[in-house]
Design a protein around this motif. Structure first.
Motif, PDB file in Angstrom:
ATOM      1  N   GLY A 142       0.711  -1.078   0.588  1.00  0.00           N
ATOM      2  CA  GLY A 142       0.352   0.186  -0.299  1.00  0.00           C
ATOM      3  C   GLY A 142       0.842   0.694  -0.232  1.00  0.00           C
ATOM      4  N   LYS A 143       0.184   2.262  -0.035  1.00  0.00           N
ATOM      5  CA  LYS A 143       0.567   3.401   0.180  1.00  0.00           C
ATOM      6  C   LYS A 143       1.628   4.132   1.241  1.00  0.00           C
ATOM      7  N   ASP A 144       2.480   4.925   1.410  1.00  0.00           N
ATOM      8  CA  ASP A 144       3.026   4.684   2.516  1.00  0.00           C
ATOM      9  C   ASP A 144       2.626   6.459   2.553  1.00  0.00           C
ATOM     10  N   PRO A 145       3.415   7.171   4.159  1.00  0.00           N
ATOM     11  CA  PRO A 145       2.925   8.521   4.298  1.00  0.00           C
ATOM     12  C   PRO A 145       3.550   9.470   3.441  1.00  0.00           C
ATOM     13  N   TRP A 146       4.532   8.920   2.618  1.00  0.00           N
ATOM     14  CA  TRP A 146       5.624  10.338   1.744  1.00  0.00           C
ATOM     15  C   TRP A 146       5.881   9.678   0.576  1.00  0.00           C
ATOM     16  N   GLY A 147       4.100   9.317   0.075  1.00  0.00           N
ATOM     17  CA  GLY A 147       3.931   9.657  -1.487  1.00  0.00           C
ATOM     18  C   GLY A 147       4.095   8.255  -2.366  1.00  0.00           C
TER      19      GLY A 147
END
Length: 188
Positions: A142-147
């Protein structure tokens, strides 16, 4: 004009969708580990790990047969939480890290589904290359918090160190060695 616009949107959507599934990843060493367990004198087990490694993998949930993994482990980074033992394991009695500073794995095949299966490849340890098979389990993606985008897997196997020419102290130190690789990759 409408059909040209529809065709352009379809082409872009198809291109994006194809790129969204097929991806190459770099191993994130801060969120990954390579560990092993080996028996000692029939009364205990010793846990160790390699602190330095790098690698990459390609993963396509729709074309799993094209997935591949490459891992390079710095054998001089062995850590069993006891420096004298680490020095002994680094010596010619075991890993002989001066002569063989790397342990490598390159996958050759995958059988299973998107959640797990068997990953086969060539492992080179102590100058000897042998095919081994890992049991692979997908942890998630999935996506991480940093894009960015990440995917994670856990792979386990058992090898006989004697098959790689490391025979000293058997059976006091078991021939069988359990290996666990926890990998988190960052999509390139």
């Amino acid at each position: 004009m409408k059909s040209v616009l529809k065709a352009s949107v379809f082409a872009l959507t198809t291109a994006f969708a194809a790129g969204a599934f097929a991806a190459d990843y770099n191993v994130d060493p801060a969120h990954s580990s390579v560990s092993f367990v080996i028996g000692h004198l029939g009364v205990s087990q010793t846990l160790g790990q390699f602190r330095k490694f790098s690698g990459d993998f390609s993963y396509d949930a729709d074309k799993l047969d094209t997935s591949k993994v490459s891992l390079v482990i710095d054998t001089t980074s062995i850590d069993t939480n006891y420096e004298p033992r680490d020095k002994h394991l680094s010596s010619p009695d075991f890993l002989d890290v001066k002569q063989f500073p790397e342990l490598t794995f390159k996958s050759t095949a995958y059988k299973g589904d998107a959640n797990g299966g068997e990953l086969t490849g060539d492992m080179t340890l102590h100058g000897v290359t042998k095919p081994i098979t890992f049991t692979l389990h997908k942890v998630g993606e999935g996506k991480d918090p940093w894009g960015g985008y990440r995917a994670g897997f856990v792979a386990t196997t058992q090898i006989k160190r004697s098959e790689f020419g490391i025979t000293n102290f058997i059976p006091g130190v078991t021939d069988e060695t359990d290996i666990t690789v926890r990998i988190e990759g960052v999509r390139k």
